[in-house]
Design a protein around this motif. Structure first.
Motif, PDB file in Angstrom:
ATOM      1  N   GLU A 164       0.851  -1.198   0.000  1.00 55.44           N
ATOM      2  CA  GLU A 164       0.000   0.000   0.000  1.00 55.44           C
ATOM      3  C   GLU A 164       0.883   1.243   0.000  1.00 55.44           C
ATOM      4  O   GLU A 164       0.975   1.964   0.986  1.00 55.44           O
ATOM      5  N   ILE A 165       1.510   1.490  -1.122  1.00 56.95           N
ATOM      6  CA  ILE A 165       2.483   2.571  -1.193  1.00 56.95           C
ATOM      7  C   ILE A 165       1.852   3.938  -0.906  1.00 56.95           C
ATOM      8  O   ILE A 165       2.494   4.846  -0.392  1.00 56.95           O
ATOM      9  N   GLU A 166       0.538   4.077  -1.177  1.00 58.97           N
ATOM     10  CA  GLU A 166      -0.158   5.344  -0.913  1.00 58.97           C
ATOM     11  C   GLU A 166      -0.180   5.676   0.581  1.00 58.97           C
ATOM     12  O   GLU A 166      -0.305   6.840   0.965  1.00 58.97           O
ATOM     13  N   LYS A 167      -0.070   4.637   1.405  1.00 54.94           N
ATOM     14  CA  LYS A 167      -0.084   4.837   2.853  1.00 54.94           C
ATOM     15  C   LYS A 167       1.131   5.622   3.321  1.00 54.94           C
ATOM     16  O   LYS A 167       1.069   6.383   4.286  1.00 54.94           O
ATOM     17  N   PHE A 168       2.235   5.443   2.634  1.00 52.03           N
ATOM     18  CA  PHE A 168       3.489   6.078   3.029  1.00 52.03           C
ATOM     19  C   PHE A 168       3.826   7.297   2.172  1.00 52.03           C
ATOM     20  O   PHE A 168       4.657   8.115   2.557  1.00 52.03           O
ATOM     21  N   LYS A 169       3.163   7.406   1.015  1.00 46.71           N
ATOM     22  CA  LYS A 169       3.386   8.546   0.124  1.00 46.71           C
ATOM     23  C   LYS A 169       2.046   8.890  -0.525  1.00 46.71           C
ATOM     24  O   LYS A 169       1.752   8.487  -1.663  1.00 46.71           O
ATOM     25  N   ILE A 172       1.794   9.953  -4.198  1.00 43.46           N
ATOM     26  CA  ILE A 172       2.519   9.153  -5.179  1.00 43.46           C
ATOM     27  C   ILE A 172       1.803   9.251  -6.530  1.00 43.46           C
ATOM     28  O   ILE A 172       0.564   9.252  -6.581  1.00 43.46           O
ATOM     29  N   PRO A 173       2.539   9.390  -7.627  1.00 47.98           N
ATOM     30  CA  PRO A 173       1.897   9.498  -8.943  1.00 47.98           C
ATOM     31  C   PRO A 173       0.967   8.326  -9.239  1.00 47.98           C
ATOM     32  O   PRO A 173       1.256   7.175  -8.903  1.00 47.98           O
ATOM     33  N   LYS A 174      -0.141   8.625  -9.893  1.00 46.10           N
ATOM     34  CA  LYS A 174      -1.121   7.584 -10.220  1.00 46.10           C
ATOM     35  C   LYS A 174      -0.528   6.503 -11.126  1.00 46.10           C
ATOM     36  O   LYS A 174      -0.959   5.352 -11.082  1.00 46.10           O
ATOM     37  N   ASP A 175       0.453   6.885 -11.950  1.00 48.28           N
ATOM     38  CA  ASP A 175       1.078   5.903 -12.847  1.00 48.28           C
ATOM     39  C   ASP A 175       1.751   4.783 -12.044  1.00 48.28           C
ATOM     40  O   ASP A 175       1.727   3.615 -12.461  1.00 48.28           O
ATOM     41  N   ILE A 176       2.339   5.128 -10.909  1.00 47.86           N
ATOM     42  CA  ILE A 176       2.987   4.120 -10.074  1.00 47.86           C
ATOM     43  C   ILE A 176       1.942   3.244  -9.393  1.00 47.86           C
ATOM     44  O   ILE A 176       2.109   2.023  -9.274  1.00 47.86           O
ATOM     45  N   VAL A 177       0.848   3.839  -8.947  1.00 45.52           N
ATOM     46  CA  VAL A 177      -0.236   3.066  -8.335  1.00 45.52           C
ATOM     47  C   VAL A 177      -0.819   2.085  -9.349  1.00 45.52           C
ATOM     48  O   VAL A 177      -1.062   0.914  -9.037  1.00 45.52           O
ATOM     49  N   THR A 178      -1.031   2.570 -10.571  1.00 47.49           N
ATOM     50  CA  THR A 178      -1.558   1.708 -11.636  1.00 47.49           C
ATOM     51  C   THR A 178      -0.600   0.563 -11.931  1.00 47.49           C
ATOM     52  O   THR A 178      -1.019  -0.592 -12.089  1.00 47.49           O
ATOM     53  N   TYR A 179       0.672   0.884 -11.992  1.00 43.71           N
ATOM     54  CA  TYR A 179       1.690  -0.142 -12.238  1.00 43.71           C
ATOM     55  C   TYR A 179       1.706  -1.169 -11.109  1.00 43.71           C
ATOM     56  O   TYR A 179       1.757  -2.384 -11.359  1.00 43.71           O
ATOM     57  N   ARG A 180       1.636  -0.694  -9.855  1.00 40.48           N
ATOM     58  CA  ARG A 180       1.564  -1.607  -8.707  1.00 40.48           C
ATOM     59  C   ARG A 180       0.394  -2.579  -8.856  1.00 40.48           C
ATOM     60  O   ARG A 180       0.531  -3.787  -8.656  1.00 40.48           O
ATOM     61  N   ASN A 181      -0.749  -2.034  -9.246  1.00 40.46           N
ATOM     62  CA  ASN A 181      -1.941  -2.871  -9.415  1.00 40.46           C
ATOM     63  C   ASN A 181      -1.745  -3.910 -10.516  1.00 40.46           C
ATOM     64  O   ASN A 181      -2.179  -5.062 -10.387  1.00 40.46           O
ATOM     65  N   GLU A 182      -1.091  -3.516 -11.595  1.00 39.81           N
ATOM     66  CA  GLU A 182      -0.830  -4.439 -12.704  1.00 39.81           C
ATOM     67  C   GLU A 182       0.079  -5.585 -12.256  1.00 39.81           C
ATOM     68  O   GLU A 182      -0.158  -6.750 -12.594  1.00 39.81           O
ATOM     69  N   LEU A 300      11.396   2.839   1.680  1.00 36.38           N
ATOM     70  CA  LEU A 300      12.190   4.068   1.687  1.00 36.38           C
ATOM     71  C   LEU A 300      11.350   5.264   2.119  1.00 36.38           C
ATOM     72  O   LEU A 300      11.807   6.123   2.881  1.00 36.38           O
ATOM     73  N   TYR A 301      10.120   5.339   1.633  1.00 33.10           N
ATOM     74  CA  TYR A 301       9.233   6.432   2.055  1.00 33.10           C
ATOM     75  C   TYR A 301       8.888   6.313   3.531  1.00 33.10           C
ATOM     76  O   TYR A 301       8.718   7.313   4.233  1.00 33.10           O
ATOM     77  N   LYS A 302       8.778   5.086   4.017  1.00 34.91           N
ATOM     78  CA  LYS A 302       8.432   4.861   5.417  1.00 34.91           C
ATOM     79  C   LYS A 302       9.602   5.169   6.344  1.00 34.91           C
ATOM     80  O   LYS A 302       9.417   5.744   7.427  1.00 34.91           O
ATOM     81  N   LYS A 303      10.817   4.824   5.927  1.00 32.49           N
ATOM     82  CA  LYS A 303      11.973   4.891   6.819  1.00 32.49           C
ATOM     83  C   LYS A 303      12.820   6.149   6.668  1.00 32.49           C
ATOM     84  O   LYS A 303      13.401   6.630   7.640  1.00 32.49           O
ATOM     85  N   PHE A 304      12.916   6.680   5.448  1.00 31.70           N
ATOM     86  CA  PHE A 304      13.832   7.788   5.199  1.00 31.70           C
ATOM     87  C   PHE A 304      13.219   9.124   5.586  1.00 31.70           C
ATOM     88  O   PHE A 304      12.012   9.332   5.442  1.00 31.70           O
ATOM     89  N   ASP A 305      14.060  10.025   6.040  1.00 33.16           N
ATOM     90  CA  ASP A 305      13.680  11.426   6.242  1.00 33.16           C
ATOM     91  C   ASP A 305      13.888  12.130   4.901  1.00 33.16           C
ATOM     92  O   ASP A 305      14.999  12.494   4.540  1.00 33.16           O
TER      93      ASP A 305
END
Length: 334
Positions: A164-169, A172-182, A300-305
């Motif tokens: 659930e990358i949207e939870k941490f960012k 996040i661009p919709k293209d990445i969300v779409t790609y994740r779903n694919e 990385l989004y979850k852990k990095f500053d």
């Protein structure tokens, strides 16, 4: 470690955990703090590992299930650590933090040998073959594992919150969300036979084993999950290629693909000695390379500053992001 968890972890909790497992607090030395707090120390003159896991990361039942599987692997000949009981005769001890959450402590045998780096692997074909042989043996053994009656099982791969990358960012661009779903959709369509799917380590890169006298000694089973066996092959490929990239070893894509082909040939040479890979195709492994980029970007989004990234970490994040936004593989295998 996330700042919220850092604010809860105290020296008192660490010392209480060490004493509960008969580890001398003065011998403790921190060796990791990314997802768990990891310390080495002495227990009756034996070197051991103390791991403390915050309840926001793993449930008590998840750790209990991990311990049972590791014990099963050890009883079936895998080079994994012995797990020690506490003064209460328990494998897990809970310590409550100031906000009411818990840290779960476990104590393990410290494995022989030392961690490896890119230079240790680069031209060591025997090591890579031993790596493949060990993963093949693990897959062969795990086919016979059954969860004890009345006990919880480890999560399935798609229960991972990092998908659930949207939870941490949130932006996040919709293209990445779409790609994740694919990617997730394609993986879900894969057959789940006993020869393809089961409980696996799921993170067996070269930082999670020691190589000693020609054998691999495995540790860090924190991410073990029900997954396709191909994922346990994708992880060595992914992180070895990543290490080579970070070391500036590949001058071009062709050189990287040539290295990956040789790496896989050596790896499969060992794997085939222990387990059949008729049901594991290189095209399947590529899907798990894609999945690792998705999960890693979430990490990385979850852990990095993100407001204060060192140059190397920014380069790392940017490379993962670039691959995802362009639907690219870290390396092509087919």
């Amino acid at each position: 470690m996330e700042k919220t968890v850092e604010g809860l972890f105290t020296e008192e909790i660490l010392c209480l955990a060490a004493e509960k497992f008969n580890v001398e607090p003065s011998t403790l030395e921190k060796i990791g703090d990314f997802e768990n707090y990891i310390f080495k120390g002495k227990r009756e003159d034996q070197e051991v590992i103390i791991r403390l896991t915050h309840s926001s990361h793993r449930l008590f039942e998840d750790i209990e299930a991990e311990i049972d599987w590791v014990s099963f692997l050890k009883n079936n000949g895998l080079n994994v650590y012995e797990q020690f009981r506490s003064q209460n005769n328990d494998y897990i001890e809970a310590f409550t933090a100031k906000d009411g959450s818990d840290f779960y402590a476990c104590c393990y045998e410290k494995m022989p040998g030392v961690r490896l780096g890119w230079k240790d692997i680069k031209n060591n074909h025997d090591l890579v073959t031993a790596w493949g042989r060990t993963v093949g043996r693990l897959h062969k053994v795990t086919k016979n594992y059954e969860v004890p009656v009345g006990k919880s099982k480890r999560p399935n791969w798609d229960e991972e919150e990092l998908l659930e990358i949207e939870k941490f960012k949130p932006d996040i661009p919709k293209d990445i969300v779409t790609y994740r779903n694919e990617v997730v959709h394609a993986i879900r369509k894969m057959p789940m036979t006993k020869d393809q799917f089961g409980l696996i380590h799921s993170d067996l890169h070269f930082g999670n084993f020691h190589y000693y006298e020609g054998q691999l000694y495995l540790f860090d089973f924190d991410d073990c999950t029900y997954h396709w066996f191909a994922n346990d092959i994708a992880m060595p490929v992914y992180y070895t290629i990543l290490a080579g990239e970070l070391a500036g070893e590949f001058e071009n894509t062709h050189q990287k693909e040539k290295f990956a082909a040789k790496f896989l040939a050596d790896f499969f040479k060992g794997y085939d000695q222990e387990n059949s890979r008729e049901s594991i195709q290189e095209k399947d492994i590529e899907w798990f390379l894609r999945l690792r980029d998705i999960v890693l970007l979430s990490v990385l989004y979850k852990k990095f500053d993100l407001t204060n990234l060192p140059s190397q970490e920014k380069k790392f994040l940017d490379s993962v992001y670039h691959r995802l936004i362009n639907k690219e593989l870290i390396v092509k295998l087919t």
